[in-house]
Design a protein around this motif. Structure first.
Motif, PDB file in Angstrom:
ATOM      1  N   SER A  15      15.421  41.368 -18.567  1.00 44.17           N
ATOM      2  CA  SER A  15      14.347  41.855 -19.624  1.00 44.17           C
ATOM      3  C   SER A  15      15.171  42.165 -20.773  1.00 44.17           C
ATOM      4  CB  SER A  15      13.665  43.074 -18.938  1.00 44.17           C
ATOM      5  OG  SER A  15      14.403  44.174 -18.725  1.00 44.17           O
ATOM      6  N   ARG A  16      14.477  42.366 -21.999  1.00 39.97           N
ATOM      7  CA  ARG A  16      15.148  43.017 -23.080  1.00 39.97           C
ATOM      8  C   ARG A  16      15.893  44.385 -23.030  1.00 39.97           C
ATOM      9  NH1 ARG A  16      14.544  43.034 -29.079  1.00 39.97           N
ATOM     10  NH2 ARG A  16      14.486  45.467 -29.558  1.00 39.97           N
ATOM     11  N   ASP A  17      15.260  45.108 -22.137  1.00 46.24           N
ATOM     12  CA  ASP A  17      15.863  46.340 -22.151  1.00 46.24           C
ATOM     13  C   ASP A  17      17.094  46.401 -21.091  1.00 46.24           C
ATOM     14  OD1 ASP A  17      13.949  47.627 -23.382  1.00 46.24           O
ATOM     15  OD2 ASP A  17      12.794  48.579 -21.528  1.00 46.24           O
ATOM     16  N   GLU A  18      17.124  45.412 -20.159  1.00 43.63           N
ATOM     17  CA  GLU A  18      18.217  45.257 -19.195  1.00 43.63           C
ATOM     18  C   GLU A  18      19.467  44.771 -19.953  1.00 43.63           C
ATOM     19  OE1 GLU A  18      17.797  43.139 -15.022  1.00 43.63           O
ATOM     20  OE2 GLU A  18      16.073  42.884 -16.312  1.00 43.63           O
ATOM     21  N   VAL A  19      18.938  43.737 -20.947  1.00 43.15           N
ATOM     22  CA  VAL A  19      20.009  43.258 -21.810  1.00 43.15           C
ATOM     23  C   VAL A  19      20.944  44.300 -22.647  1.00 43.15           C
ATOM     24  CG1 VAL A  19      20.760  41.414 -23.382  1.00 43.15           C
ATOM     25  CG2 VAL A  19      19.217  40.860 -21.564  1.00 43.15           C
ATOM     26  N   ARG A  20      19.784  44.986 -23.477  1.00 40.87           N
ATOM     27  CA  ARG A  20      20.274  45.965 -24.176  1.00 40.87           C
ATOM     28  C   ARG A  20      21.292  47.022 -23.538  1.00 40.87           C
ATOM     29  NH1 ARG A  20      17.708  45.786 -29.653  1.00 40.87           N
ATOM     30  NH2 ARG A  20      18.256  48.137 -30.010  1.00 40.87           N
ATOM     31  N   LEU A  46      24.676  45.607 -22.974  1.00 39.29           N
ATOM     32  CA  LEU A  46      25.514  45.601 -24.300  1.00 39.29           C
ATOM     33  C   LEU A  46      25.764  47.190 -24.717  1.00 39.29           C
ATOM     34  CD1 LEU A  46      23.309  42.932 -26.085  1.00 39.29           C
ATOM     35  CD2 LEU A  46      25.662  42.713 -24.869  1.00 39.29           C
ATOM     36  N   GLY A  47      25.233  48.077 -24.070  1.00 35.71           N
ATOM     37  CA  GLY A  47      25.225  49.588 -24.421  1.00 35.71           C
ATOM     38  C   GLY A  47      24.531  50.002 -25.557  1.00 35.71           C
ATOM     39  N   LEU A  67      26.539  45.171 -33.949  1.00 36.22           N
ATOM     40  CA  LEU A  67      26.746  43.734 -34.043  1.00 36.22           C
ATOM     41  C   LEU A  67      26.977  43.021 -32.834  1.00 36.22           C
ATOM     42  CD1 LEU A  67      26.663  41.106 -36.022  1.00 36.22           C
ATOM     43  CD2 LEU A  67      29.165  42.057 -36.708  1.00 36.22           C
ATOM     44  N   LEU A  68      26.395  42.239 -32.538  1.00 33.61           N
ATOM     45  CA  LEU A  68      26.303  41.290 -31.234  1.00 33.61           C
ATOM     46  C   LEU A  68      27.045  39.913 -31.836  1.00 33.61           C
ATOM     47  CD1 LEU A  68      26.476  40.517 -28.080  1.00 33.61           C
ATOM     48  CD2 LEU A  68      24.066  39.708 -28.678  1.00 33.61           C
ATOM     49  N   ILE A  69      28.055  39.501 -31.431  1.00 34.27           N
ATOM     50  CA  ILE A  69      28.556  38.207 -31.903  1.00 34.27           C
ATOM     51  C   ILE A  69      28.673  37.205 -30.437  1.00 34.27           C
ATOM     52  CG2 ILE A  69      30.658  36.833 -32.623  1.00 34.27           C
ATOM     53  CD1 ILE A  69      31.133  38.855 -34.748  1.00 34.27           C
ATOM     54  N   TYR A  78      19.895  36.902 -24.648  1.00 32.62           N
ATOM     55  CA  TYR A  78      20.345  37.863 -25.803  1.00 32.62           C
ATOM     56  C   TYR A  78      19.365  37.551 -26.858  1.00 32.62           C
ATOM     57  CZ  TYR A  78      24.380  38.368 -22.902  1.00 32.62           C
ATOM     58  OH  TYR A  78      25.376  38.652 -21.966  1.00 32.62           O
ATOM     59  N   LEU A  79      18.863  36.393 -27.285  1.00 27.73           N
ATOM     60  CA  LEU A  79      18.093  36.186 -28.350  1.00 27.73           C
ATOM     61  C   LEU A  79      16.749  37.142 -28.322  1.00 27.73           C
ATOM     62  CD1 LEU A  79      18.124  32.530 -28.552  1.00 27.73           C
ATOM     63  CD2 LEU A  79      19.045  33.820 -30.249  1.00 27.73           C
TER      64      LEU A  79
END
Ligand code: GMT
Length: 373
Positions: free
Chosen positions: A183-188, A191-192, A229-231, A265-266
């Motif tokens: 999920s979006r929340d899990e990914v964020r 990423l911290g 900024l995620l690269i 990530y997207l």
């Protein structure tokens, strides 16, 4: 139809596009044969009508530089003969188009496949200018049964840079997003990232992508706490670590190398940032658009064919970090405006750059060149 596809198999827009095209064609009932030195990384295994034929390259001591073009052309000829291919569709001219022309010439006339060459960008804009490549690219285009470019910009560049006067059809890129696994929340969380705006850049980090300008732009965005900024790096980011430290950006930067589950990530990012010197299309902008994420990009190359300024993203005329940073700040502090751009971008992606719109254009082209047989 029976279609051979050759592309670069590793991370890179042309390979991603070619892999997606093969998958879509197989889904529509065509038999698709990929020919390359490695299995394209997004190509599903055990999928009906999708086949992969590796090109084996032997490393002989007598050669200073190993050759790929000849073993590739031999494999293309073998697969064409054994599976009676109708079309060999090559993505990125060097060396794929040259190898396809040679492969076709090795076969008896009645079993020769039609050769379709799709130009993706640097095969014209960079290698096309190189006197060591230009004439070979021109020859391969002249002897292809059809040539396509991924943008109108690239068609014009091909005419100017290579002096190629033959017909070229513009068929824009498409993208078929896969369902994210997390999920979006899990990914964020991974990423911290909390409530900050998550900026996003995805590229192979080559000089043309202007990572120096990307970092300089990030350094000018105020206040720093407002964003991360995620690269997603399709290459080694370590050479840029010193610049990150010099600009004091360590706390803002998140780097992930060679990611294959890009959809995870997207869906988690808020705003794309593209600083490239040129792009024939910029698939990464389109990938983000499918997830409702607009981008800020320089108004260069074919990008204006993808992004309409102030409607589905923002285009910046200047190559100056301060100018890019002001536009990014505007969209950080006006989330409603950013989200409206994102919603419009998502609709545009679906209506103009989806498989349903683009793949039939390739199918019609294949049918046309085969009729000329
Ligand atoms: O960006 C590159 O140099 C890699 C190249 C590739 O082969 O993936 O990208 C080109 O093809 C992509 C797919 O069609 C386009 O989205 C990119 O804009 C294009 N890159 C350039 O024109 C610089």
């Amino acid at each position: 139809m029976k279609i051979g596809i050759t592309c670069y198999p590793s991370v890179g827009g042309s390979g991603i596009l070619a892999t997606a095209l093969g998958e879509e064609l197989a889904g529509r009932g065509h038999e698709v044969h990929f020919i390359s030195y490695e299995r394209p990384f997004r190509l599903p295994v055990n999928s009906p009508r999708l086949h992969f034929h590796p090109v084996v390259i032997n490393d002989y001591d007598l050669f200073k530089y190993p050759d790929y073009t000849l073993p590739l052309s031999v494999k293309m000829a073998e697969v064409s003969r054994d599976f009676q291919l109708d079309v060999l569709h090559v993505h990125y001219a060097v060396p794929h188009a040259t190898a396809a022309i040679l492969a076709r010439a090795m076969l008896p006339k009645k079993i020769q496949p039609r050769v379709v060459t799709t130009l993706h960008g640097t095969d014209t804009t960079l290698l096309g200018r190189d006197p060591g490549y230009g004439p070979a690219i021109h020859h391969a285009l002249t002897h292809s049964d059809a040539v396509t470019t991924v943008s109108a910009f690239l068609k014009t560049e091909t005419q100017h840079v290579l002096g190629f006067k033959g017909p070229m059809e513009v068929i824009h890129n498409f993208f078929t997003p896969r369902a994210p696994v997390r999920s979006r929340d899990e990914v964020r969380r991974e990423l911290g990232v909390g409530s900050e705006t998550l900026l996003f850049h995805s590229s192979n980090l080559r000089p043309l992508k202007r990572i120096d300008l990307l970092l300089e732009t990030a350094a000018r965005i105020q206040p720093r706490e407002a964003f991360k900024l995620l690269i997603l790096a399709g290459g080694d980011f370590t050479p840029f670590a010193k610049e990150v430290r010099r600009l004091g950006l360590e706390d803002q930067m998140i780097v992930r190398e060679k990611v294959s589950d890009i959809e995870d990530y997207l869906q988690a990012v808020d705003l794309g940032l593209v600083t490239s010197e040129t792009e024939s299309f910029c698939l990464t902008i389109l990938e983000a658009m499918f997830f409702g994420c607009p981008s800020v990009a320089r108004r260069v190359g074919g990008i204006p064919e993808v992004v309409e300024d102030k409607l589905t993203g923002r285009l910046v005329d200047s190559a100056e970090a301060g100018a890019l940073a002001r536009v990014v700040e505007e969209l950080i502090f006006q989330p409603e405006q950013r989200q409206a751009l994102g919603r419009a971008a998502q609709l545009r992606a679906r209506d103009f750059f989806s498989a349903a719109v683009i793949v039939p254009q390739y199918e019609r082209l294949y049918a046309r060149v085969c009729q000329q047989k």
